[in-house]
Design a protein around this motif. Structure first.
Motif, PDB file in Angstrom:
ATOM      1  N   GLY A 208       0.787  -1.236   0.000  1.00  0.00           N
ATOM      2  CA  GLY A 208       0.000   0.000   0.000  1.00  0.00           C
ATOM      3  C   GLY A 208       0.817   1.282   0.000  1.00  0.00           C
ATOM      4  N   VAL A 209       1.993   1.250   0.604  1.00  0.00           N
ATOM      5  CA  VAL A 209       2.819   2.462   0.628  1.00  0.00           C
ATOM      6  C   VAL A 209       3.369   2.755  -0.772  1.00  0.00           C
ATOM      7  CG1 VAL A 209       5.020   3.368   1.503  1.00  0.00           C
ATOM      8  CG2 VAL A 209       3.357   2.409   3.086  1.00  0.00           C
ATOM      9  N   SER A 210       3.795   1.692  -1.481  1.00  0.00           N
ATOM     10  CA  SER A 210       4.290   1.909  -2.843  1.00  0.00           C
ATOM     11  C   SER A 210       3.125   2.218  -3.787  1.00  0.00           C
ATOM     12  CB  SER A 210       5.087   0.701  -3.348  1.00  0.00           C
ATOM     13  OG  SER A 210       4.224  -0.353  -3.667  1.00  0.00           O
ATOM     14  N   ALA A 211       1.889   1.921  -3.348  1.00  0.00           N
ATOM     15  CA  ALA A 211       0.722   2.236  -4.186  1.00  0.00           C
ATOM     16  C   ALA A 211       0.152   3.606  -3.845  1.00  0.00           C
ATOM     17  CB  ALA A 211      -0.349   1.167  -4.004  1.00  0.00           C
ATOM     18  N   SER A 212       0.820   4.347  -2.992  1.00  0.00           N
ATOM     19  CA  SER A 212       0.317   5.695  -2.663  1.00  0.00           C
ATOM     20  C   SER A 212       1.475   6.685  -2.580  1.00  0.00           C
ATOM     21  CB  SER A 212      -0.512   5.656  -1.378  1.00  0.00           C
ATOM     22  OG  SER A 212       0.252   5.186  -0.282  1.00  0.00           O
ATOM     23  N   PHE A 213       1.708   7.284  -1.420  1.00  0.00           N
ATOM     24  CA  PHE A 213       2.623   8.425  -1.350  1.00  0.00           C
ATOM     25  C   PHE A 213       4.069   8.140  -1.740  1.00  0.00           C
ATOM     26  CE2 PHE A 213       4.697   7.366   2.663  1.00  0.00           C
ATOM     27  CZ  PHE A 213       3.763   6.553   3.288  1.00  0.00           C
ATOM     28  N   ALA A 214       4.513   6.868  -1.669  1.00  0.00           N
ATOM     29  CA  ALA A 214       5.926   6.595  -1.962  1.00  0.00           C
ATOM     30  C   ALA A 214       6.254   6.711  -3.452  1.00  0.00           C
ATOM     31  CB  ALA A 214       6.309   5.221  -1.442  1.00  0.00           C
ATOM     32  N   MET A 215       5.246   6.673  -4.305  1.00  0.00           N
ATOM     33  CA  MET A 215       5.519   6.734  -5.739  1.00  0.00           C
ATOM     34  C   MET A 215       5.115   8.085  -6.340  1.00  0.00           C
ATOM     35  SD  MET A 215       7.031   4.126  -6.929  1.00  0.00           S
ATOM     36  CE  MET A 215       7.663   2.710  -6.039  1.00  0.00           C
ATOM     37  N   LEU A 216       4.857   9.075  -5.506  1.00  0.00           N
ATOM     38  CA  LEU A 216       4.348  10.354  -6.012  1.00  0.00           C
ATOM     39  C   LEU A 216       5.356  11.488  -5.888  1.00  0.00           C
ATOM     40  CD1 LEU A 216       0.759  10.074  -4.515  1.00  0.00           C
ATOM     41  CD2 LEU A 216       1.437   9.696  -6.886  1.00  0.00           C
ATOM     42  N   GLY A 217       6.599  11.170  -5.608  1.00  0.00           N
ATOM     43  CA  GLY A 217       7.607  12.209  -5.405  1.00  0.00           C
ATOM     44  C   GLY A 217       7.890  13.012  -6.664  1.00  0.00           C
ATOM     45  N   ASP A 218       8.325  14.269  -6.444  1.00  0.00           N
ATOM     46  CA  ASP A 218       8.851  15.034  -7.578  1.00  0.00           C
ATOM     47  C   ASP A 218      10.159  14.394  -8.012  1.00  0.00           C
ATOM     48  OD1 ASP A 218       6.833  17.051  -7.420  1.00  0.00           O
ATOM     49  OD2 ASP A 218       7.855  17.820  -5.638  1.00  0.00           O
ATOM     50  N   VAL A 219      10.872  13.886  -7.009  1.00  0.00           N
ATOM     51  CA  VAL A 219      12.132  13.182  -7.255  1.00  0.00           C
ATOM     52  C   VAL A 219      12.108  11.900  -6.426  1.00  0.00           C
ATOM     53  CG1 VAL A 219      14.643  13.315  -7.093  1.00  0.00           C
ATOM     54  CG2 VAL A 219      13.324  15.397  -7.495  1.00  0.00           C
ATOM     55  N   HIS A 220      12.555  10.813  -7.044  1.00  0.00           N
ATOM     56  CA  HIS A 220      12.668   9.540  -6.313  1.00  0.00           C
ATOM     57  C   HIS A 220      14.119   9.133  -6.209  1.00  0.00           C
ATOM     58  CE1 HIS A 220       8.317   8.373  -7.470  1.00  0.00           C
ATOM     59  NE2 HIS A 220       8.370   8.920  -6.290  1.00  0.00           N
ATOM     60  N   LEU A 221      14.629   9.101  -4.989  1.00  0.00           N
ATOM     61  CA  LEU A 221      15.957   8.546  -4.765  1.00  0.00           C
ATOM     62  C   LEU A 221      15.754   7.159  -4.178  1.00  0.00           C
ATOM     63  CD1 LEU A 221      17.699  11.590  -3.027  1.00  0.00           C
ATOM     64  CD2 LEU A 221      17.545  11.087  -5.470  1.00  0.00           C
ATOM     65  N   ALA A 222      16.761   6.314  -4.280  1.00  0.00           N
ATOM     66  CA  ALA A 222      16.650   4.986  -3.658  1.00  0.00           C
ATOM     67  C   ALA A 222      17.996   4.596  -3.081  1.00  0.00           C
ATOM     68  CB  ALA A 222      16.205   3.953  -4.684  1.00  0.00           C
ATOM     69  N   GLU A 223      17.957   3.862  -1.978  1.00  0.00           N
ATOM     70  CA  GLU A 223      19.200   3.325  -1.422  1.00  0.00           C
ATOM     71  C   GLU A 223      19.591   2.093  -2.234  1.00  0.00           C
ATOM     72  OE1 GLU A 223      19.575   4.727   3.153  1.00  0.00           O
ATOM     73  OE2 GLU A 223      18.778   2.730   2.856  1.00  0.00           O
ATOM     74  N   PRO A 224      20.889   1.804  -2.356  1.00  0.00           N
ATOM     75  CA  PRO A 224      21.321   0.655  -3.165  1.00  0.00           C
ATOM     76  C   PRO A 224      20.707  -0.651  -2.684  1.00  0.00           C
ATOM     77  CG  PRO A 224      23.209   2.009  -2.518  1.00  0.00           C
ATOM     78  CD  PRO A 224      22.023   2.552  -1.790  1.00  0.00           C
ATOM     79  N   GLY A 225      20.327  -1.484  -3.645  1.00  0.00           N
ATOM     80  CA  GLY A 225      19.867  -2.839  -3.341  1.00  0.00           C
ATOM     81  C   GLY A 225      18.506  -2.955  -2.682  1.00  0.00           C
ATOM     82  N   ALA A 226      17.765  -1.852  -2.564  1.00  0.00           N
ATOM     83  CA  ALA A 226      16.460  -1.911  -1.878  1.00  0.00           C
ATOM     84  C   ALA A 226      15.429  -2.616  -2.751  1.00  0.00           C
ATOM     85  CB  ALA A 226      15.986  -0.499  -1.548  1.00  0.00           C
ATOM     86  N   ILE A 227      14.554  -3.385  -2.106  1.00  0.00           N
ATOM     87  CA  ILE A 227      13.426  -3.991  -2.832  1.00  0.00           C
ATOM     88  C   ILE A 227      12.317  -2.961  -2.921  1.00  0.00           C
ATOM     89  CG2 ILE A 227      11.545  -5.680  -2.613  1.00  0.00           C
ATOM     90  CD1 ILE A 227      13.532  -7.721  -1.847  1.00  0.00           C
ATOM     91  N   ILE A 228      11.881  -2.686  -4.130  1.00  0.00           N
ATOM     92  CA  ILE A 228      10.822  -1.702  -4.340  1.00  0.00           C
ATOM     93  C   ILE A 228       9.812  -2.316  -5.310  1.00  0.00           C
ATOM     94  CG2 ILE A 228      10.288   0.638  -5.154  1.00  0.00           C
ATOM     95  CD1 ILE A 228      13.457   1.098  -4.741  1.00  0.00           C
ATOM     96  N   GLY A 229       8.567  -2.398  -4.883  1.00  0.00           N
ATOM     97  CA  GLY A 229       7.562  -2.985  -5.764  1.00  0.00           C
ATOM     98  C   GLY A 229       6.226  -3.010  -5.071  1.00  0.00           C
ATOM     99  N   PHE A 230       5.219  -3.552  -5.742  1.00  0.00           N
ATOM    100  CA  PHE A 230       3.909  -3.648  -5.101  1.00  0.00           C
ATOM    101  C   PHE A 230       3.739  -5.044  -4.513  1.00  0.00           C
ATOM    102  CE2 PHE A 230      -0.720  -4.418  -5.188  1.00  0.00           C
ATOM    103  CZ  PHE A 230      -1.052  -3.525  -4.187  1.00  0.00           C
ATOM    104  N   ALA A 231       3.577  -6.041  -5.376  1.00  0.00           N
ATOM    105  CA  ALA A 231       3.453  -7.424  -4.901  1.00  0.00           C
ATOM    106  C   ALA A 231       4.835  -8.072  -4.888  1.00  0.00           C
ATOM    107  CB  ALA A 231       2.529  -8.192  -5.819  1.00  0.00           C
ATOM    108  N   GLY A 232       4.987  -9.099  -4.088  1.00  0.00           N
ATOM    109  CA  GLY A 232       6.271  -9.781  -3.987  1.00  0.00           C
ATOM    110  C   GLY A 232       6.603 -10.561  -5.253  1.00  0.00           C
ATOM    111  N   GLN A 233       7.911 -10.829  -5.409  1.00  0.00           N
ATOM    112  CA  GLN A 233       8.398 -11.511  -6.609  1.00  0.00           C
ATOM    113  C   GLN A 233       7.735 -12.874  -6.820  1.00  0.00           C
ATOM    114  OE1 GLN A 233      12.590 -11.297  -6.922  1.00  0.00           O
ATOM    115  NE2 GLN A 233      12.715 -12.622  -8.699  1.00  0.00           N
ATOM    116  N   ARG A 234       7.571 -13.636  -5.732  1.00  0.00           N
ATOM    117  CA  ARG A 234       7.013 -14.989  -5.867  1.00  0.00           C
ATOM    118  C   ARG A 234       5.551 -14.941  -6.332  1.00  0.00           C
ATOM    119  NH1 ARG A 234       7.713 -17.974  -0.614  1.00  0.00           N
ATOM    120  NH2 ARG A 234       9.070 -16.189  -0.263  1.00  0.00           N
ATOM    121  N   VAL A 235       4.813 -13.961  -5.788  1.00  0.00           N
ATOM    122  CA  VAL A 235       3.396 -13.825  -6.164  1.00  0.00           C
ATOM    123  C   VAL A 235       3.290 -13.532  -7.660  1.00  0.00           C
ATOM    124  CG1 VAL A 235       1.299 -12.452  -5.803  1.00  0.00           C
ATOM    125  CG2 VAL A 235       2.775 -12.992  -3.865  1.00  0.00           C
TER     126      VAL A 235
END
Ligand SMILES: [Zn+2]
Length: 296
Positions: A208-235
């Motif tokens: 839910g966080v990646s489906a709302s405010f976390a994806m609405l930035g004017d700029v998106h920075l990310a820390e190296p190697g972080a998992i970012i997504g909505f549903a998990g890889q296995r799903v």
């Protein structure tokens, strides 16, 4: 029982016994599996000193490294109904909450809101805490984010969000899903006030966080190697019945595919954020001509 067993033996034991090492003196890097001296690892901002793996960092450890001279003000989250649905799984939800609060050293839910100077400019930071029930977003986190956005607008300050979440808080049912719209509207208010809204995606930012405010930035920075997504890889793999590419849902993969603007090492985060906010807030005047960067 005589003086030998009661008095001499304990003394001898104390002499012979090895002094117990304090707990948590060492920890193992989950990536390269090297043993790290906790003090070195903390001094290195919880980044592995061997392989550079960025471990999950709790907000109260992160904030002092971001604000000028490590000084900032914490804003308590607005009070909300603690357990609106009287939810119970294997444990009662209010018991789970209390347990998490006891471990969280003063924070009451999975979000920490702080304000202070960054590069001599008033800045508001809202940081999610994965260590608090998986950074899940319930009413308290939603209210907290709305408060952070209002604070930014009132102080004409940029808003920086550090995301780290497993998603919506299941124990609050529909009320947690309502936070997706509420936080989206809150972020919109910051943008309408012409203030920068920057998101730093950290491990993991999902649901839910990646489906709302976390994806609405004017700029998106990310820390190296972080998992970012909505549903998990296995799903996803089980749904589409296809092998997913190497590095799928990692920061670097998202950078290559245009979802992230930059992958920034934790050591460089403060200076990058200060530079970015300065660029976005201060109109550059070159030879009388304004090169203002408008944030909309
Ligand atoms: Zn390592």
């Amino acid at each position: 029982m005589n003086w030998l067993t009661n008095f001499v033996r304990p003394k001898l034991r104390a002499l012979v016994a090895r002094k117990e090492a304090p707990e948590n003196l060492w920890l193992k890097c989950p990536k390269c599996e090297q043993m790290l001296f906790t003090r070195d690892w903390e001094a290195n901002q919880e980044v592995c000193t061997h392989c550079g793996h960025h471990m999950r960092q709790r907000p109260l450890k992160r904030l002092p490294r971001l604000f000028d001279d490590g000084k900032y003000e914490l804003h308590p989250l607005p009070r909300v109904t603690a357990d609106p649905l009287k939810f119970r799984d294997t444990k009662r939800y209010d018991a789970r909450l209390k347990e998490a609060q006891a471990k969280a050293e003063g924070t009451t839910d999975a979000l920490v809101v702080a304000s202070g100077l960054m590069g001599a400019r008033m800045t508001v930071i809202a940081a999610l805490d994965f260590g608090f029930m998986g950074g899940s977003m319930g009413t308290a986190v939603g209210e907290g984010l709305v408060m952070a956005a209002d604070l930014a607008v009132a102080r004409k300050a940029p808003l920086i969000v550090f995301s780290a979440s497993g998603g919506a808080r299941m124990q609050e049912g529909i009320l947690s899903l309502m936070q997706l719209t509420r936080t989206t509207i809150a972020v919109r208010r910051v943008k309408e006030a012409g203030l920068p809204y920057i998101v730093v995606l950290t491990d993991p930012t999902t649901g839910g966080v990646s489906a709302s405010f976390a994806m609405l930035g004017d700029v998106h920075l990310a820390e190296p190697g972080a998992i970012i997504g909505f549903a998990g890889q296995r799903v996803i793999q089980d749904t589409i019945r296809q092998e997913l590419p190497e590095g799928f849902q990692r920061s670097e993969y998202l950078l290559e595919h245009g979802m992230v603007d930059a992958v920034v090492h934790r050591h460089k985060l403060r200076e990058t954020l200060v530079r970015m906010v300065t660029l976005l807030m201060d109109p550059l005047v070159v030879e009388g001509r304004s090169l203002a960067v408008t944030v909309r």
